[in-house]
Design a protein around this motif. Structure first.
Motif, PDB file in Angstrom:
ATOM      1  N   ILE A 299       4.560   7.768   9.135  1.00 52.37           N
ATOM      2  CA  ILE A 299       4.006   9.138   9.027  1.00 52.37           C
ATOM      3  C   ILE A 299       5.036  10.204   9.283  1.00 52.37           C
ATOM      4  CG2 ILE A 299       0.626   8.846   9.067  1.00 52.37           C
ATOM      5  CD1 ILE A 299       1.367  10.789  11.619  1.00 52.37           C
ATOM      6  N   GLU A 300       5.948   9.677  10.330  1.00 51.43           N
ATOM      7  CA  GLU A 300       6.839  10.852  10.510  1.00 51.43           C
ATOM      8  C   GLU A 300       7.735  10.906   9.093  1.00 51.43           C
ATOM      9  OE1 GLU A 300       9.755   9.321  13.182  1.00 51.43           O
ATOM     10  OE2 GLU A 300       7.729   9.102  15.561  1.00 51.43           O
ATOM     11  N   ARG A 301       7.653   9.912   8.256  1.00 49.37           N
ATOM     12  CA  ARG A 301       8.338  10.456   6.922  1.00 49.37           C
ATOM     13  C   ARG A 301       8.003  10.459   5.311  1.00 49.37           C
ATOM     14  NH1 ARG A 301       9.394   4.958   6.036  1.00 49.37           N
ATOM     15  NH2 ARG A 301       8.814   4.172   6.960  1.00 49.37           N
TER      16      ARG A 301
ATOM     17  N   LEU B 227       1.830   7.693  -8.979  1.00 54.04           N
ATOM     18  CA  LEU B 227       1.828   8.796  -8.437  1.00 54.04           C
ATOM     19  C   LEU B 227       3.520   8.533  -7.902  1.00 54.04           C
ATOM     20  CD1 LEU B 227      -0.121   8.124  -4.892  1.00 54.04           C
ATOM     21  CD2 LEU B 227      -0.318  10.028  -6.675  1.00 54.04           C
ATOM     22  N   ILE B 228       4.304   7.695  -8.322  1.00 53.68           N
ATOM     23  CA  ILE B 228       6.335   7.858  -8.456  1.00 53.68           C
ATOM     24  C   ILE B 228       5.989   8.375 -10.179  1.00 53.68           C
ATOM     25  CG2 ILE B 228       7.707   6.277  -9.158  1.00 53.68           C
ATOM     26  CD1 ILE B 228       6.633   4.052  -6.880  1.00 53.68           C
ATOM     27  N   GLY B 229       5.577   7.910 -11.249  1.00 52.67           N
ATOM     28  CA  GLY B 229       5.111   8.734 -12.196  1.00 52.67           C
ATOM     29  C   GLY B 229       5.183  10.503 -11.986  1.00 52.67           C
ATOM     30  N   GLN B 230       4.920  10.956 -10.984  1.00 53.72           N
ATOM     31  CA  GLN B 230       4.734  12.312 -11.579  1.00 53.72           C
ATOM     32  C   GLN B 230       5.624  12.996 -10.131  1.00 53.72           C
ATOM     33  OE1 GLN B 230       1.963  13.985 -11.809  1.00 53.72           O
ATOM     34  NE2 GLN B 230       1.767  12.413 -13.523  1.00 53.72           N
TER      35      GLN B 230
ATOM     36  N   VAL C  57       6.372   7.413  -2.594  1.00 53.07           N
ATOM     37  CA  VAL C  57       5.164   6.644  -2.491  1.00 53.07           C
ATOM     38  C   VAL C  57       5.978   5.476  -1.079  1.00 53.07           C
ATOM     39  CG1 VAL C  57       3.281   5.613  -2.462  1.00 53.07           C
ATOM     40  CG2 VAL C  57       4.238   7.402  -3.986  1.00 53.07           C
ATOM     41  N   ILE C  58       4.839   5.221   0.004  1.00 53.11           N
ATOM     42  CA  ILE C  58       5.204   3.944   0.642  1.00 53.11           C
ATOM     43  C   ILE C  58       3.693   3.783   0.991  1.00 53.11           C
ATOM     44  CG2 ILE C  58       5.734   3.278   3.148  1.00 53.11           C
ATOM     45  CD1 ILE C  58       7.139   6.154   3.550  1.00 53.11           C
ATOM     46  N   TRP C  59       3.708   2.812   0.708  1.00 52.72           N
ATOM     47  CA  TRP C  59       1.834   1.754   0.529  1.00 52.72           C
ATOM     48  C   TRP C  59       2.206   0.711   0.928  1.00 52.72           C
ATOM     49  CZ3 TRP C  59       1.200  -2.050  -3.911  1.00 52.72           C
ATOM     50  CH2 TRP C  59      -1.075  -2.425  -4.282  1.00 52.72           C
ATOM     51  N   LYS C  60       0.931   0.906   2.446  1.00 51.25           N
ATOM     52  CA  LYS C  60       0.161  -0.161   2.763  1.00 51.25           C
ATOM     53  C   LYS C  60      -1.313  -0.528   2.657  1.00 51.25           C
ATOM     54  CE  LYS C  60       1.995   0.653   7.182  1.00 51.25           C
ATOM     55  NZ  LYS C  60       3.194   0.195   7.517  1.00 51.25           N
ATOM     56  N   THR C  61      -1.478  -1.728   2.962  1.00 47.68           N
ATOM     57  CA  THR C  61      -2.400  -2.186   2.880  1.00 47.68           C
ATOM     58  C   THR C  61      -3.207  -2.408   3.489  1.00 47.68           C
ATOM     59  OG1 THR C  61      -1.218  -4.435   3.526  1.00 47.68           O
ATOM     60  CG2 THR C  61      -1.713  -3.797   0.795  1.00 47.68           C
ATOM     61  N   SER C  62      -3.004  -1.420   5.203  1.00 49.05           N
ATOM     62  CA  SER C  62      -3.684  -1.391   6.346  1.00 49.05           C
ATOM     63  C   SER C  62      -2.920  -0.760   7.075  1.00 49.05           C
ATOM     64  CB  SER C  62      -3.974  -2.694   7.277  1.00 49.05           C
ATOM     65  OG  SER C  62      -2.497  -3.271   7.854  1.00 49.05           O
ATOM     66  N   GLY C  63      -3.913  -0.388   7.822  1.00 51.65           N
ATOM     67  CA  GLY C  63      -3.367   1.124   9.397  1.00 51.65           C
ATOM     68  C   GLY C  63      -2.590   0.376  10.138  1.00 51.65           C
ATOM     69  N   HIS C  64      -1.745  -0.922   9.614  1.00 50.21           N
ATOM     70  CA  HIS C  64      -0.723  -0.624  10.670  1.00 50.21           C
ATOM     71  C   HIS C  64       0.741  -0.363  10.649  1.00 50.21           C
ATOM     72  CE1 HIS C  64       1.163  -4.355  13.668  1.00 50.21           C
ATOM     73  NE2 HIS C  64       1.994  -4.086  12.919  1.00 50.21           N
ATOM     74  N   ASN C  65       1.188   0.314  12.269  1.00 51.79           N
ATOM     75  CA  ASN C  65       2.338   0.858  11.494  1.00 51.79           C
ATOM     76  C   ASN C  65       1.991   2.604  10.989  1.00 51.79           C
ATOM     77  OD1 ASN C  65       3.628  -0.809  13.388  1.00 51.79           O
ATOM     78  ND2 ASN C  65       4.360  -1.698  11.914  1.00 51.79           N
ATOM     79  N   ALA C  66       0.626   2.740  10.709  1.00 54.66           N
ATOM     80  CA  ALA C  66       0.701   3.932  10.018  1.00 54.66           C
ATOM     81  C   ALA C  66       1.463   4.931  11.186  1.00 54.66           C
ATOM     82  CB  ALA C  66      -0.566   3.799   9.649  1.00 54.66           C
ATOM     83  N   GLU C  67       1.111   4.871  11.920  1.00 55.00           N
ATOM     84  CA  GLU C  67       1.508   6.425  13.089  1.00 55.00           C
ATOM     85  C   GLU C  67       3.446   6.363  13.170  1.00 55.00           C
ATOM     86  OE1 GLU C  67      -0.231   3.123  14.194  1.00 55.00           O
ATOM     87  OE2 GLU C  67      -1.718   4.339  15.023  1.00 55.00           O
TER      88      GLU C  67
ATOM     89  N   ILE D  16       4.014  10.239  -0.062  1.00 54.18           N
ATOM     90  CA  ILE D  16       3.107  10.489   0.265  1.00 54.18           C
ATOM     91  C   ILE D  16       2.616   8.943   0.957  1.00 54.18           C
ATOM     92  CG2 ILE D  16       0.646   9.624  -0.600  1.00 54.18           C
ATOM     93  CD1 ILE D  16       1.639  11.624  -2.990  1.00 54.18           C
ATOM     94  N   LEU D  17       1.782   8.720   2.339  1.00 52.02           N
ATOM     95  CA  LEU D  17       1.933   7.419   2.326  1.00 52.02           C
ATOM     96  C   LEU D  17       0.801   7.146   1.795  1.00 52.02           C
ATOM     97  CD1 LEU D  17       1.945   5.235   5.222  1.00 52.02           C
ATOM     98  CD2 LEU D  17       0.930   6.798   6.416  1.00 52.02           C
ATOM     99  N   TYR D  18       0.629   6.389   1.762  1.00 50.30           N
ATOM    100  CA  TYR D  18      -0.202   5.672   0.563  1.00 50.30           C
ATOM    101  C   TYR D  18      -1.673   4.713   1.150  1.00 50.30           C
ATOM    102  CZ  TYR D  18      -3.438   3.974  -3.470  1.00 50.30           C
ATOM    103  OH  TYR D  18      -4.620   4.101  -4.180  1.00 50.30           O
ATOM    104  N   ILE D  19      -3.021   4.334   1.979  1.00 44.74           N
ATOM    105  CA  ILE D  19      -3.360   3.315   2.646  1.00 44.74           C
ATOM    106  C   ILE D  19      -4.069   3.114   1.600  1.00 44.74           C
ATOM    107  CG2 ILE D  19      -4.123   2.368   4.572  1.00 44.74           C
ATOM    108  CD1 ILE D  19      -2.759   4.510   5.723  1.00 44.74           C
TER     109      ILE D  19
END
Length: 225
Positions: A43-45, A23-26, A30-40, A6-9
């Motif tokens: 999402i490949e992963r 979510l990790i416990g589920q 998880v890839i957690w980002k605090t902004s949309g920087h490099n979100a594109e 999951i990409l979590y922004i």
């Protein structure tokens, strides 16, 4: 069993940290980002995007629309404190679902599971990657051009299945080794390198110029769908 990523922004540190740990416990990565920087690139992963609306810089609506243009099949679950119907309609014009803060963790888990089941429903038991055909139900693979079955050793099979469980994801040697061998990977250990070389000799048309198992220099390997 496949592990979904999951990409979590989310820019709120408290909410983000708690949700990531939940979510990790589920069982998710998880890839957690605090902004949309490099979100594109991220999402490949990933298999699903969990996206807050109120973010620094570009808002979640803009980021989500961009991500959908790049990958229309990527499920996006909007997560926000906004309750106005206009905001919900804007989000649902491109996103797949919408959950309002504060939310119960079980509701978040259930909504994610519904979206991921849609992915599973579209996955067939047979998969083709370039010239290679894979039947995951029967655990067989063959060359679709020659129709010859390809026989792998136990470790080669487990390595390749791990790649298939993480299609399009860049995997480190440590990740692969510890998943397949079930023990810590030691720096400098060439065991995995040797197994991948032999695996390529069996599944690639030209093992000297591999098209299925890519080497990501300085990082690890990837198999693209």
């Amino acid at each position: 069993m496949r592990t979904y990523t999951i990409l979590y922004i989310e820019d709120d540190q408290e909410i983000g940290s708690w949700s990531r740990d939940f979510l990790i416990g589920q069982g998710y990565e998880v890839i957690w980002k605090t902004s949309g920087h490099n979100a594109e690139e991220a999402i490949e992963r990933c298999d699903l995007v969990l996206l807050d609306i109120m973010l620094p810089g570009l808002d979640g609506f803009t980021i989500g629309q961009r991500l959908k243009r790049i990958n229309p099949a990527m499920p996006i679950l909007m997560l926000t404190a906004r309750t106005a119907i206009e905001d919900k309609l804007t989000g649902l014009s491109f996103a797949d679902d919408y959950i309002t803060k504060p939310f119960h963790p079980d509701e978040l888990a259930a909504r994610i599971q519904v979206l991921l089941r849609r992915i599973g429903a579209t996955e067939t038991e047979q998969l083709q990657i370039r010239h290679l055909m894979i039947d995951r139900k029967e655990n067989r693979l063959w060359n679709s051009e020659t129709r010859e079955e390809i026989i792998l050793t136990g470790k080669q099979f487990h390595i390749f299945m791990y790649f298939l469980d993480h299609l399009n994801h860049i995997l480190t040697q440590k990740q692969i080794y510890e998943a397949v061998w079930g023990e810590p990977h030691l720096d400098g250990d060439k065991t995995l390198t040797v197994h991948i070389r032999h695996l390529r000799e069996k599944i690639e048309l030209d093992s000297g110029s591999p098209q299925i198992i890519e080497t990501i220099r300085g990082v690890g390997y990837r198999v693209r769908s």
